[in-house]
Write an enzyme that holds these catalytic residues in place. Structure first.
Site, PDB file in Angstrom:
ATOM      1  N   GLU A 264       0.847  -1.176   0.000  1.00 33.30           N
ATOM      2  CA  GLU A 264       0.000   0.000   0.000  1.00 33.30           C
ATOM      3  C   GLU A 264       0.896   1.245   0.000  1.00 33.30           C
ATOM      4  O   GLU A 264       1.224   1.762  -1.033  1.00 33.30           O
ATOM      5  CB  GLU A 264      -0.971  -0.046   1.182  1.00 33.30           C
ATOM      6  CG  GLU A 264      -2.178   0.832   0.934  1.00 33.30           C
ATOM      7  CD  GLU A 264      -3.432   0.382   1.664  1.00 33.30           C
ATOM      8  OE1 GLU A 264      -3.474  -0.713   2.209  1.00 33.30           O
ATOM      9  OE2 GLU A 264      -4.383   1.180   1.680  1.00 33.30           O
TER      10      GLU A 264
ATOM     11  N   GLU B 221      -2.178   1.174  13.249  1.00 31.54           N
ATOM     12  CA  GLU B 221      -3.341   1.481  12.419  1.00 31.54           C
ATOM     13  C   GLU B 221      -4.635   1.275  13.193  1.00 31.54           C
ATOM     14  O   GLU B 221      -5.551   2.075  13.123  1.00 31.54           O
ATOM     15  CB  GLU B 221      -3.348   0.563  11.197  1.00 31.54           C
ATOM     16  CG  GLU B 221      -4.582   0.702  10.326  1.00 31.54           C
ATOM     17  CD  GLU B 221      -4.435  -0.047   9.020  1.00 31.54           C
ATOM     18  OE1 GLU B 221      -3.734  -1.066   8.995  1.00 31.54           O
ATOM     19  OE2 GLU B 221      -5.028   0.406   8.012  1.00 31.54           O
TER      20      GLU B 221
HETATM   21  C1  BGC Z   1      -5.268   2.743   4.573  1.00 37.77           C
HETATM   22  C2  BGC Z   1      -5.825   3.862   5.393  1.00 37.77           C
HETATM   23  C3  BGC Z   1      -6.708   4.627   4.467  1.00 37.77           C
HETATM   24  C4  BGC Z   1      -7.830   3.687   4.216  1.00 37.77           C
HETATM   25  C5  BGC Z   1      -8.989   4.230   3.487  1.00 37.77           C
HETATM   26  C6  BGC Z   1      -6.379   1.835   4.254  1.00 37.77           C
HETATM   27  O1  BGC Z   1      -6.008   0.709   3.564  1.00 37.77           O
HETATM   28  O2  BGC Z   1      -4.205   2.119   5.175  1.00 37.77           O
HETATM   29  O3  BGC Z   1      -5.074   4.454   6.293  1.00 37.77           O
HETATM   30  O4  BGC Z   1      -7.056   5.887   4.815  1.00 37.77           O
HETATM   31  O5  BGC Z   1      -7.413   2.493   3.619  1.00 37.77           O
HETATM   32  O6  BGC Z   1     -10.017   4.095   4.256  1.00 37.77           O
END
Ligand code: BGC
Length: 928
Positions: free
Chosen positions: A454, A727
């Site tokens: 990501e 997270e």
């Molecule tokens: C990310 C987040 C991002 C989100 C969207 C995730 O996969 O890591 O931090 O804002 O997706 O909702």
């Protein structure tokens, strides 16, 4: 004689020190004055500009010292100027500052004689990384400059010496609109006669894997280089050479490279090519108008961290522990390996059952592999990848000692500007974790995470985190650049991509709190740095976003329906459904529309565009009314009855009457009590909830929430050994296993956004005027901390606030930098204004306890930490409720009941054998 010290050597735009290759032809200047007498106020400044051989001095009567206009003609391409400043108060001039030099880059596409070149047959998608090579015959150089960039990553050597100290250059921007080039001083690397420039190219963001959909080559399938070497000889003659059809390419020893998957290097091959097939290059057409100079610092190695332990896992693997979740790579020294022996280094942020916990990486392989050259000692280190890790598993290297390995930390080389300290070590560790989270997620772009497949510029994450970021580090140039990408990638209808640079390419990306980065981040930068130009540049983008929402809301003025992330990762949402927040997405959406419309109105006012401001103020007003009509009861209850909804409504002024505000404040505090003082908000509510509590007089409730250690809370990860912000509130579950959710990063900064509140409110150091020209010093001590403090290098210099309380007195110390003033509000005192210098006050400790008072209501029981702890412990021991949250839930319906009835209320569901015991143990505490 002047009554102040010489100013600091001037800064240009958001750069520190002298700048090479600036892209702004009229760079604004800033300086600080370290010391001045008490009555000193700047009344004028002088700027001395030396360009070519001429020196001119410009005098400006003003008190301004931050981002003041360039005083003279714009710089031309390649033109340099040496600049000094001095300042005057009513009495006399200061000494001159030291000089700093600014030199323009190549400001126009026409300045480029070089062309992009790409290997003709080497460097396919699965092929080794190429080295491109050019040779030039040059005269002796008085000055040498190398301007270069690439499609892909580049690393350059001139005559066998590395050029510059940047890594992962040219960084990541919205390449089709903005591609950064760098300018290096290579005077000392050049020689008269034959010169060789060699450049290694990697896939990087341009052609490597990007995003969780497994895509590669999102910007193109060919690596390419643009390099222009300019030499000025002693007589002033300019010689320009660069990439063209005469260059050649060979394969390097880097067999494969990818940001997610890692790098495979054959150390038996010359790392810079040199043998094997020599390929020709093609000149490839690229629109040079996309080239831009950097606005902020490059990505560099910022630190090395030694390994703290080497352990053997249950399966027999050798695991290095660096003691800190960080971002970069491992540098490993190995000895005595046979030529061709394979060494594999795998990375992970956590261990599970003693083995690397790689599930959170999803499809990112995060593996560096080396084929040894063979020989006594060799150093294994990649350069075209990066990993997020604390642990590294090493296979094939024989016996590895801790002293053989360091973690090389890479990231945008941002200047640290903010610090926080307090009497609670766990909170200090949490704050350190926020700092590390920021460092790991500012690898050129503000990202969500640095480890899995990501690592994208999620707009929502930086939207909530930008105030914290702007306190801790100088992110002026870094975010200026990112905002330019945001505007570049914004859709024609004003929609803002979920990630910037946009690699998801959603056709209609409109998500509250994410797209709102378009309005919020420029405002935060303005507020924290005093930069009005960023507002001027972003205003069309800010308006575009709000206009888009306006059209989505339509007549109803309610932004409802459609895709939303909502209060993402609300702790009560199940691991596999982060969307399932308590606060309705429609409520989040309309609240954000008000907020962004407000910010556009304020930005337009700053820019003198009052007609524009009026339009957005009216819009904000109309949406506010609609919000109140649709979602707020006359007494101040909200849809949704959840902390995030109240926090937004209170912080963004969505409640029309004082009665509704008071009702909402009471309800928010009760919801926090009802959760047993556990966090109950996701990305949206987390940065707001403590401010909203304090605004409603709930300082103590806010502190209870802040200092909670059981899950979910800010400090829970600290109790689990976290060294970064996670997270999820429970990325690691209390039993030590990794959260089963598909997204489980151990390095996400969003939930660390509360650090901004630690700085502004707990320590009490906030900007009251743009760029901290006026500070708001309003510390809010609370039970649980006996001291706290914050320091910040404001654009005017260092400001600091520190307080300490001893139960009787609160002592507050303040430093105000020269050029700034401070509005000071201390508990129980009248507001005062002070100017630069050191100040100290003692006032009665607002947390001092007078004679202990018996609780009157069940709510008072919640609010008395000692009695509450006893209730939790006794009821827990009696097997009535599992934990604090469970007991809180049970008692919440009875908050207004007399405290003396608490035990009765606990047994509202029926008789219990522990009843008499509880009455005996608790009743004395509950009745006067
Ligand atoms: C990310 C987040 C991002 C989100 C969207 C995730 O996969 O890591 O931090 O804002 O997706 O909702």
């Amino acid at each position: 004689m002047a009554r102040c010290s010489a100013p600091s050597a001037p800064r240009f735009e958001h750069h520190d020190g002298s700048v090479l290759g600036i892209g702004v032809p009229a760079p604004r200047l800033s300086w600080t004055v370290a010391e001045a007498d008490a009555g000193y106020v700047q009344t004028a400044y002088e700027v001395e500009v030396t360009r070519a051989a001429a020196t001119r001095v410009f005098t400006v009567e003003t008190a301004d010292q931050v981002l003041v206009p360039w005083p003279t003609e714009r710089l031309g391409s390649r033109e340099a100027a040496r600049v000094r400043v001095r300042v005057r108060d009513a009495v006399d001039w200061s000494p001159w500052s030291g000089p700093s030099t600014v030199e323009a880059g190549l400001l126009s596409p026409a300045d480029w004689a070089a062309s992009f070149v790409s290997p003709r047959s080497l460097a396919g998608l699965q092929a080794p990384a190429p080295v491109l090579r050019g040779r030039f015959d040059l005269p002796a150089a008085a000055v040498g400059r190398l301007h270069l960039t690439a499609h892909g990553l580049y690393e350059a050597r001139l005559n066998g010496h590395r050029v510059g100290d940047e890594v992962l250059a040219p960084g990541w921007t919205s390449y089709s609109h903005r591609l950064r080039y760098q300018t290096h001083d290579v005077t000392d690397l050049l020689r008269e006669g034959d010169n060789e420039l060699e450049v290694l190219l990697g896939n990087g963001w341009f052609r490597g894997r990007l995003g969780f959909l497994g895509e590669r080559g999102l910007y193109g399938d060919r690596l390419a280089l643009l390099a222009q070497l300019e030499v000025t000889d002693d007589a002033g003659g300019r010689h320009v050479v660069g990439t063209d059809g005469s260059w050649t390419a060979t394969e390097s020893g880097v067999l494969a490279d990818d940001l997610y998957d890692g790098q495979r290097t054959d150390l038996r091959r010359p790392s810079w090519g040199g043998d094997g097939v020599v390929d020709a290059v093609d000149v490839v057409p690229v629109d040079l108008s996309v080239l831009v100079a950097p606005d902020g610092p490059p990505v560099r190695v910022t630190q090395t961290v030694p390994a703290v332990a080497v352990t053997r896992s249950p399966s027999g693997a050798t695991i290095l522990d660096f003691g800190q979740v960080l971002v970069g790579w491992v540098r490993l020294e190995v000895r005595g390996l046979a030529a061709g022996a394979e060494v594999v280094v795998r990375h992970a942020e956590v261990l599970q059952d003693g083995e690397l916990g790689v599930r959170p990486l999803r499809t990112a392989r995060a593996t560096d592999t080396y084929l040894a050259a063979g020989g006594a000692a060799e150093v294994l280190e990649p350069s075209l990848t990066f990993h997020g890790f604390r642990y590294a598993e090493v296979t094939g290297a024989g016996a590895v000692r801790a002293e053989d390995a360091v973690a090389v930390v890479v990231g945008s080389d941002l200047r640290r500007t903010g610090w926080f300290s307090c009497s609670e070590p766990m909170l200090e560790r949490f704050h350190d974790n926020v700092v590390w989270g920021l460092r790991g997620n500012t690898v050129d772009v503000p990202t969500d995470c640095p480890q899995r497949d990501e690592r994208l510029g999620w707009t929502g994450d930086i939207q909530v985190f930008s105030p914290t970021a702007a306190f801790l580090f100088d992110v002026g140039g870094f975010l200026t650049s990112w905002l330019a990408d945001l505007a570049a990638d914004q859709l024609p209808d004003g929609s803002v991509p979920y990630v910037v640079p946009d690699v998801l390419h959603d056709a209609a990306p409109t998500a509250a709190a994410w797209g709102d980065a378009a309005a919020v981040v420029p405002w935060v930068l303005y507020e924290r740095t005093g930069d009005t130009a960023v507002l001027a540049r972003q205003l069309p983008s800010m308006r575009g976003w709000v206009d888009r929402l306006d059209s989505l809301a339509g007549e109803s003025r309610l932004w409802a329906g459609g895709f939303q992330f909502g209060d993402w990762l609300d702790p009560t949402a199940p691991p596999d459904d982060p969307f399932a927040a308590k606060t309705a997405p429609d409520v989040v959406a309309t609240a954000h529309l008000v907020r962004s419309a407000d910010l556009v109105a304020r930005a337009a006012d700053v820019l003198g565009r009052h007609d524009v401001a009026e339009h957005y103020r009216e819009l904000a007003g109309a949406v506010r009314e609609a919000f109140a009509r649709e979602y707020v009861t006359p007494a101040g209850r909200l849809l949704s009855d959840a902390p995030t909804a109240y926090a937004m409504a209170l912080q963004w002024d969505l409640l029309p009457t004082a009665g509704q505000r008071a009702g909402a404040q009471r309800r928010l505090a009760d919801l926090v009590r009802a959760s047993g003082f556990h966090i109950d908000t996701g990305f949206v509510g987390t940065p707001l909830v403590t401010d909203a509590l304090v605004g409603g007089g709930g300082v103590d409730v806010a502190y209870r929430l802040l200092l909670q250690t059981s899950c979910p809370s800010w400090l829970y990860p600290v109790t689990m050994g976290a060294t970064t912000v996670w997270e999820r509130w429970d990325s690691l579950l209390p039993d030590g296993s990794i959260n089963p959710g598909e997204m489980t990063s151990f390095n996400h900064y969003a939930l660390g956004a509360v650090a901004d509140w630690l700085h502004r409110v707990v320590a009490g150091l906030a900007p009251a005027a743009p760029g901290y020209r006026r500070l708001l010093v309003e510390p809010r001590p609370g039970a649980g901390l006996t001291s706290a403090g914050a320091r910040h290098h404001t654009p005017y210099g260092e400001a600091s606030v520190a307080w300490e309380r001893d139960g009787e007195l609160l002592t507050v110390e303040l430093t105000v930098p020269v050029g700034a003033t401070a509005t000071v509000r201390l508990p129980g005192q009248d507001e005062l204004t002070v100017s630069h210098g050191s100040h100290r006050w003692q006032v009665p400790d607002p947390c001092r306890v007078s004679a202990p008072r018996a609780p009157r209501t069940v709510r008072d029981v919640f609010d008395d930490p000692a009695i509450w702890a006893e209730v939790v412990s006794v009821t827990g021991a009696a097997g009535i409720a599992a934990d604090e949250a469970a007991i809180a839930k049970r008692l919440t319906p009875f908050l207004d009941a007399p405290a003396g009835e608490l035990v009765e209320r606990l047994f509202a569901h029926g008789p219990h054998q522990a009843r008499d015991l509880l009455i005996k143990q608790l009743q004395p505490l509950l009745t006067p």
